[in-house]
Design a protein around this motif. Sequence first.
Motif, PDB file in Angstrom:
ATOM      1  N   GLY A  40      -0.764  -8.901   9.312  1.00  0.00           N
ATOM      2  CA  GLY A  40      -0.028  -9.887   8.521  1.00  0.00           C
ATOM      3  C   GLY A  40      -0.593 -11.289   8.572  1.00  0.00           C
ATOM      4  O   GLY A  40      -0.412 -12.074   7.633  1.00  0.00           O
ATOM      5  N   THR A  41      -1.281 -11.647   9.642  1.00  0.00           N
ATOM      6  CA  THR A  41      -1.759 -13.022   9.761  1.00  0.00           C
ATOM      7  C   THR A  41      -2.855 -13.397   8.762  1.00  0.00           C
ATOM      8  O   THR A  41      -2.817 -14.513   8.223  1.00  0.00           O
ATOM      9  CB  THR A  41      -2.206 -13.306  11.209  1.00  0.00           C
ATOM     10  N   PRO A  42      -3.836 -12.546   8.449  1.00  0.00           N
ATOM     11  CA  PRO A  42      -4.810 -12.942   7.428  1.00  0.00           C
ATOM     12  C   PRO A  42      -4.194 -13.096   6.036  1.00  0.00           C
ATOM     13  O   PRO A  42      -4.613 -13.956   5.255  1.00  0.00           O
ATOM     14  CB  PRO A  42      -5.843 -11.811   7.434  1.00  0.00           C
ATOM     15  N   ILE A  43      -3.184 -12.282   5.734  1.00  0.00           N
ATOM     16  CA  ILE A  43      -2.497 -12.418   4.445  1.00  0.00           C
ATOM     17  C   ILE A  43      -1.776 -13.759   4.381  1.00  0.00           C
ATOM     18  O   ILE A  43      -1.795 -14.448   3.352  1.00  0.00           O
ATOM     19  CB  ILE A  43      -1.527 -11.239   4.243  1.00  0.00           C
ATOM     20  N   ALA A  44      -1.164 -14.152   5.514  1.00  0.00           N
ATOM     21  CA  ALA A  44      -0.491 -15.452   5.571  1.00  0.00           C
ATOM     22  C   ALA A  44      -1.493 -16.596   5.441  1.00  0.00           C
ATOM     23  O   ALA A  44      -1.190 -17.625   4.823  1.00  0.00           O
ATOM     24  CB  ALA A  44       0.286 -15.574   6.878  1.00  0.00           C
ATOM     25  N   PHE A  45      -2.687 -16.422   6.003  1.00  0.00           N
ATOM     26  CA  PHE A  45      -3.733 -17.437   5.862  1.00  0.00           C
ATOM     27  C   PHE A  45      -4.071 -17.650   4.388  1.00  0.00           C
ATOM     28  O   PHE A  45      -4.196 -18.786   3.917  1.00  0.00           O
ATOM     29  CB  PHE A  45      -4.974 -16.994   6.638  1.00  0.00           C
ATOM     30  N   LEU A  46      -4.194 -16.556   3.663  1.00  0.00           N
ATOM     31  CA  LEU A  46      -4.505 -16.643   2.233  1.00  0.00           C
ATOM     32  C   LEU A  46      -3.362 -17.304   1.460  1.00  0.00           C
ATOM     33  O   LEU A  46      -3.610 -18.135   0.580  1.00  0.00           O
ATOM     34  CB  LEU A  46      -4.791 -15.247   1.682  1.00  0.00           C
ATOM     35  N   LEU A  47      -2.115 -16.965   1.785  1.00  0.00           N
ATOM     36  CA  LEU A  47      -0.976 -17.575   1.086  1.00  0.00           C
ATOM     37  C   LEU A  47      -0.908 -19.077   1.304  1.00  0.00           C
ATOM     38  O   LEU A  47      -0.556 -19.830   0.402  1.00  0.00           O
ATOM     39  CB  LEU A  47       0.338 -16.934   1.555  1.00  0.00           C
ATOM     40  N   GLY A  48      -1.233 -19.510   2.514  1.00  0.00           N
ATOM     41  CA  GLY A  48      -1.192 -20.937   2.811  1.00  0.00           C
ATOM     42  C   GLY A  48      -2.267 -21.745   2.107  1.00  0.00           C
ATOM     43  O   GLY A  48      -2.155 -22.965   1.990  1.00  0.00           O
ATOM     44  N   GLY A  59     -10.414 -22.126  -6.592  1.00  0.00           N
ATOM     45  CA  GLY A  59     -10.186 -23.037  -5.468  1.00  0.00           C
ATOM     46  C   GLY A  59      -9.769 -22.302  -4.202  1.00  0.00           C
ATOM     47  O   GLY A  59     -10.209 -22.645  -3.093  1.00  0.00           O
ATOM     48  N   VAL A  60      -8.921 -21.281  -4.364  1.00  0.00           N
ATOM     49  CA  VAL A  60      -8.484 -20.512  -3.191  1.00  0.00           C
ATOM     50  C   VAL A  60      -9.658 -19.761  -2.580  1.00  0.00           C
ATOM     51  O   VAL A  60      -9.845 -19.771  -1.350  1.00  0.00           O
ATOM     52  CB  VAL A  60      -7.334 -19.550  -3.571  1.00  0.00           C
ATOM     53  N   PHE A  61     -10.484 -19.122  -3.413  1.00  0.00           N
ATOM     54  CA  PHE A  61     -11.607 -18.367  -2.872  1.00  0.00           C
ATOM     55  C   PHE A  61     -12.670 -19.282  -2.273  1.00  0.00           C
ATOM     56  O   PHE A  61     -13.320 -18.924  -1.291  1.00  0.00           O
ATOM     57  CB  PHE A  61     -12.200 -17.445  -3.934  1.00  0.00           C
ATOM     58  N   THR A  62     -12.835 -20.471  -2.837  1.00  0.00           N
ATOM     59  CA  THR A  62     -13.762 -21.434  -2.246  1.00  0.00           C
ATOM     60  C   THR A  62     -13.253 -21.894  -0.888  1.00  0.00           C
ATOM     61  O   THR A  62     -14.014 -21.960   0.086  1.00  0.00           O
ATOM     62  CB  THR A  62     -13.946 -22.645  -3.184  1.00  0.00           C
ATOM     63  N   SER A  63     -11.963 -22.217  -0.799  1.00  0.00           N
ATOM     64  CA  SER A  63     -11.369 -22.615   0.492  1.00  0.00           C
ATOM     65  C   SER A  63     -11.439 -21.480   1.501  1.00  0.00           C
ATOM     66  O   SER A  63     -11.675 -21.709   2.690  1.00  0.00           O
ATOM     67  CB  SER A  63      -9.915 -23.033   0.306  1.00  0.00           C
ATOM     68  N   LEU A  64     -11.243 -20.266   1.030  1.00  0.00           N
ATOM     69  CA  LEU A  64     -11.300 -19.106   1.921  1.00  0.00           C
ATOM     70  C   LEU A  64     -12.703 -18.919   2.482  1.00  0.00           C
ATOM     71  O   LEU A  64     -12.878 -18.648   3.675  1.00  0.00           O
ATOM     72  CB  LEU A  64     -10.856 -17.854   1.163  1.00  0.00           C
ATOM     73  N   SER A  65     -13.717 -19.099   1.654  1.00  0.00           N
ATOM     74  CA  SER A  65     -15.086 -18.928   2.141  1.00  0.00           C
ATOM     75  C   SER A  65     -15.495 -20.060   3.075  1.00  0.00           C
ATOM     76  O   SER A  65     -16.250 -19.845   4.021  1.00  0.00           O
ATOM     77  CB  SER A  65     -16.060 -18.834   0.970  1.00  0.00           C
ATOM     78  N   LEU A  66     -14.983 -21.277   2.822  1.00  0.00           N
ATOM     79  CA  LEU A  66     -15.333 -22.407   3.684  1.00  0.00           C
ATOM     80  C   LEU A  66     -14.622 -22.357   5.032  1.00  0.00           C
ATOM     81  O   LEU A  66     -15.127 -22.914   6.010  1.00  0.00           O
ATOM     82  CB  LEU A  66     -15.019 -23.731   2.981  1.00  0.00           C
ATOM     83  N   SER A  67     -13.476 -21.735   5.090  1.00  0.00           N
ATOM     84  CA  SER A  67     -12.729 -21.677   6.356  1.00  0.00           C
ATOM     85  C   SER A  67     -12.658 -20.257   6.902  1.00  0.00           C
ATOM     86  O   SER A  67     -11.704 -19.899   7.591  1.00  0.00           O
ATOM     87  CB  SER A  67     -11.329 -22.240   6.155  1.00  0.00           C
TER      88      SER A  67
END
Length: 194
Positions: A102-110, A127-135
């Motif tokens: 559940g925690t990675p899904i919550a990371f994506l939602l945030g 923007g979400v996928f760019t933020s996801l790749s950077l973090s």
Amino acid sequence: MEPHSTRPPRRTAAPPPRPAADGTVAATGPASWALALRVRMPRPRLTGFGTGLLAAVAMLAAGCLDALFSGSAGMYGVLYLLTCAACGLWVRPADLLTAPVGTPIAFLLGLFPANDSGDGLGGQAMGVFTSLSLSAGWLYAGTLLTAVIVLVRRVALVNRRQQLRRRHEQRRQQPSPPPRSPRCSAAERGRSRP
């Protein structure tokens, strides 16, 4: 002559430890730290769904705070690590393996409120996928932290169950002592002496 009693002798239990001034039980020795942590830390009670919900709410709040104040991935990542630790510690033993899911899904939602992207669904997704790749480092570190906490708790739980099973087996294999009378007659005492 006194009547012969067949009742076993009464044993008095040790008095319970006295509570300290702050309400915790005062203990000495190596068990004192474990007892202090057990008293102060809440017991694990969240289900797998509850852990995922806690993580989602915490990360949405972290995303909103990140968008309002700093806009850096560092603060969001640290809050994710804290959320992962809380989820790993507070999930109940029956649902231990669901916490790292559940925690990675919550990371994506945030990341949705945290990113500053263009208009429209495509811009938001980019923007979400760019933020996801950077973090991604924060994502892997938090998920690994949750998995390690869950695995340590699982190993401790299995070891505790095995110890209890061994103690139970040892008690079952030991013969029970014959019942003793608290008072022996004078004749029996005389026979036992040489």
